[in-house]
Design an enzyme around this catalytic site. Structure first.
Site, PDB file in Angstrom:
ATOM      1  N   GLY A   1       5.363  -1.947  14.736  1.00 33.44           N
ATOM      2  CA  GLY A   1       4.718  -0.890  13.967  1.00 33.44           C
ATOM      3  C   GLY A   1       3.714  -0.081  14.762  1.00 33.44           C
ATOM      4  NE  ARG A   2       0.532  -4.512  18.178  1.00 29.00           N
ATOM      5  CZ  ARG A   2       1.202  -5.487  17.558  1.00 29.00           C
ATOM      6  NH1 ARG A   2       1.588  -5.340  16.292  1.00 29.00           N
ATOM      7  NH2 ARG A   2       1.496  -6.602  18.198  1.00 29.00           N
TER       8      ARG A   2
ATOM      9  CD  GLU B   1      -1.385  -2.366   1.988  1.00 31.18           C
ATOM     10  OE1 GLU B   1      -2.203  -3.218   2.360  1.00 31.18           O
ATOM     11  OE2 GLU B   1      -0.155  -2.475   2.172  1.00 31.18           O
TER      12      GLU B   1
END
Length: 548
Positions: free
Chosen positions: A267-268, A212
């Site tokens: 990542g979070r 993405e």
């Protein structure tokens, strides 16, 4: 049955639940005038009231026993020591190192990570200072006015949430934009409003291969070159947050403008790393450091305070109490501060990607509930949407109310009305309205007899619905940092009790793998027959109609 559900602490809580379940909170408050003082505390600029929960002092004692039995104290020490508690990926979990302001050594494989952390941080501050001051300019010598962050997941939600929450602290010349979805309409609508001479693109992808993100990055690159015509200018208008120097250079980005982070940054949990570059640019060094300082303060609190005074431990164990003993499935985040409107979405990923697991650390299937569905929106909007179900529906949904005392930009009488709703809602969820109170109201309104009998059941509120209230004096970078860290550590507590790995996310991989195969099918002529009948049917329906 699992070791957890047959353990002494768990069984003690199961017995205790039978005592507590029939109790109503309005009676608990009537019986103990000091309940608020007993069940509230403050740290890191956050005041936490958990008195409106279906608990007694004994409940907390038993919950803390379960936390100790599960090894929460040891897991806290292990994380801060840099041990590889993410066992499926053999990685440390060290977002706490990114805001380790005292720079005490934290070792991973025998190496102190703090020199590298501090070096990247200083590079970020130098770069952000140059953008903010106008020293670093675009290819025509004009100062940057628009910053476009291209990422997804934690590379998008964290910076987006913080920049939205702290707009009051943002640079007046800069407008922040965030692109995440591969739906091309999002990036197209943003690009239409931009001037290539004054736009800086930040491409956030650790591997520089995330589909993405790289798709959107190439769309931005194409848009830029169509208007500029010279690939040499890409180096001035694109930067990368990545570890793949080769791919970054091939894209045309100067590797000197690549900001590194490490595999022990999930990542979070990554807004504290180079992923926070958009935040540093928007807020500036001082306020970004304040954000880190707030998180560091909560880290120290979590690491050092006894369970009885430990906000993340209390919050985490209350969640275990409701999920595993009351059978709740969801948890509502309800910020009564419009600046925090994106905070529930941020916590959705943080919590659900962390504790949305169904196997234990040794690979056994759990026989108990794990992480809840986390959801929410700005609180006042929620009152006029889904609060009806929360008050009178058949499900119990624990709620976190979050607000600040001061709202500097709000004209009178808005702040008082806002806060009145916060306190009224928590009281309503706790007290409810019984039959006698409903009938008294209807009598006063002149509704009696059969009409009253018919209407009464519809106006009864059971109450006894649990809420936490988190207040701060004002929403500042430091308070926001503490708030984020509070929820991060709550997740560790719960994941440890459930004996799951809160730091991997294999569940997101399968869809990505299948999407690559289906993408090829969509561009291959003829009928697709390699999937199940539903997927084949959908792919072929798309192929028949896409040309229209």
């Amino acid at each position: 049955m699992s070791n957890l559900t047959q353990s002494p602490a768990w069984l003690a809580l199961a017995e205790h639940y039978k005592e507590v379940a029939p109790l109503h909170m309005r009676d608990l408050f009537n019986d103990d005038p000091q309940r608020f003082e007993k069940f509230s505390l403050e740290s890191g600029g956050l005041f936490f009231d958990y008195s409106k929960n279906r608990i007694t002092p004994k409940t907390l004692e038993l919950l803390f026993d379960l936390a100790r039995q599960a090894g929460v104290p040891e897991k806290i020490k292990s994380m801060f020591a840099g041990n590889k508690i993410n066992i499926t990926e053999n990685r440390a979990v060290l977002h706490v190192a990114l805001r380790n302001l005292d720079s005490n050594p934290i070792l991973v494989d025998g190496e102190d990570v703090m020199p590298k952390v501090n070096a990247v941080k200083e590079k970020m501050f130098k770069f952000s200072d140059e953008i903010r001051s106008g020293e670093r300019v675009g290819y025509t010598g004009k100062a940057f006015t628009d910053i476009v962050n291209i990422g997804i997941g934690g590379s998008d939600l964290g910076p987006l949430m913080v920049c939205n929450a702290l707009k009051a602290y943002g640079h007046e010349r800069l407008t922040m934009h965030f692109v995440s979805t591969v739906d091309g309409e999002q990036i197209s609508s943003i690009l239409k409003r931009l001037n290539p001479e004054t736009t800086l693109f930040i491409v956030a992808s650790k591997t520089f291969t995330t589909q993405e993100t790289i798709t959107n990055a190439h769309t931005a690159r194409k848009w830029f070159l169509e208007r500029v015509g010279n690939e040499a200018h890409i180096a001035r208008h694109f930067v990368a947050l990545s570890t793949n120097a080769k791919a970054v250079a091939e894209f045309g980005i100067d590797v000197d403008n690549m900001f590194e982070f490490w595999d022990w940054v999930g990542g979070r949990y990554s807004l504290w790393s180079a992923i926070g570059l958009p935040i540093a640019i928007y807020l500036g060094k001082h306020d970004y450091q304040d954000l880190l300082h707030g998180a560091y303060t909560m880290d120290e609190h979590f690491k050092n305070k006894p369970f009885e005074q430990n906000l993340p431990v209390i919050m985490g164990m209350l969640g275990v109490w409701y999920i595993n003993f009351f059978g709740t499935k969801t948890h509502l985040i309800s910020p009564y501060n419009q600046s925090l409107a994106r905070f529930p979405a941020y916590l959705q990923q943080l919590d659900m990607e962390s504790n949305g697991k169904s196997v234990t650390l040794d690979g056994s299937r759990v026989d108990y509930q794990t992480g809840p569905v986390v959801w929410g929106d700005a609180g006042i909007n929620g009152q006029h949407a889904y609060y009806q179900m929360l008050h009178q529906g058949s499900q119990i949904v624990p709620i976190d109310f979050i607000s600040s005392i001061e709202h500097p930009d709000a004209p009178e009488p808005h702040p008082a009305i806002l806060m009145a709703n916060v306190f009224a809602q928590t009281e309503a969820f706790m007290r409810g309205k019984n039959e006698a109170e409903v009938r008294a109201e209807l009598n006063k309104a002149g509704i009696t007899g059969e009409a009253q009998d018919k209407l009464t059941p519809h106006k009864i509120f059971e109450g006894n619905r649990p809420t936490n209230t988190i207040l701060m004096q004002r929403l500042t970078p430091r308070r926001l940092g503490a708030l984020i860290a509070l929820y991060e550590h709550k997740i560790l507590v719960q994941g440890t009790v459930w004996n799951i790995n809160s730091y991997d996310q294999w569940g997101v991989e399968l869809g990505k793998q299948l999407a690559k195969a289906i993408e090829a099918d969509l561009t291959t002529p003829g009928l697709t027959t390699s999937h199940d009948s539903s997927t084949n049917g959908l792919v072929n329906y798309y192929k028949r109609n896409a040309s229209r």
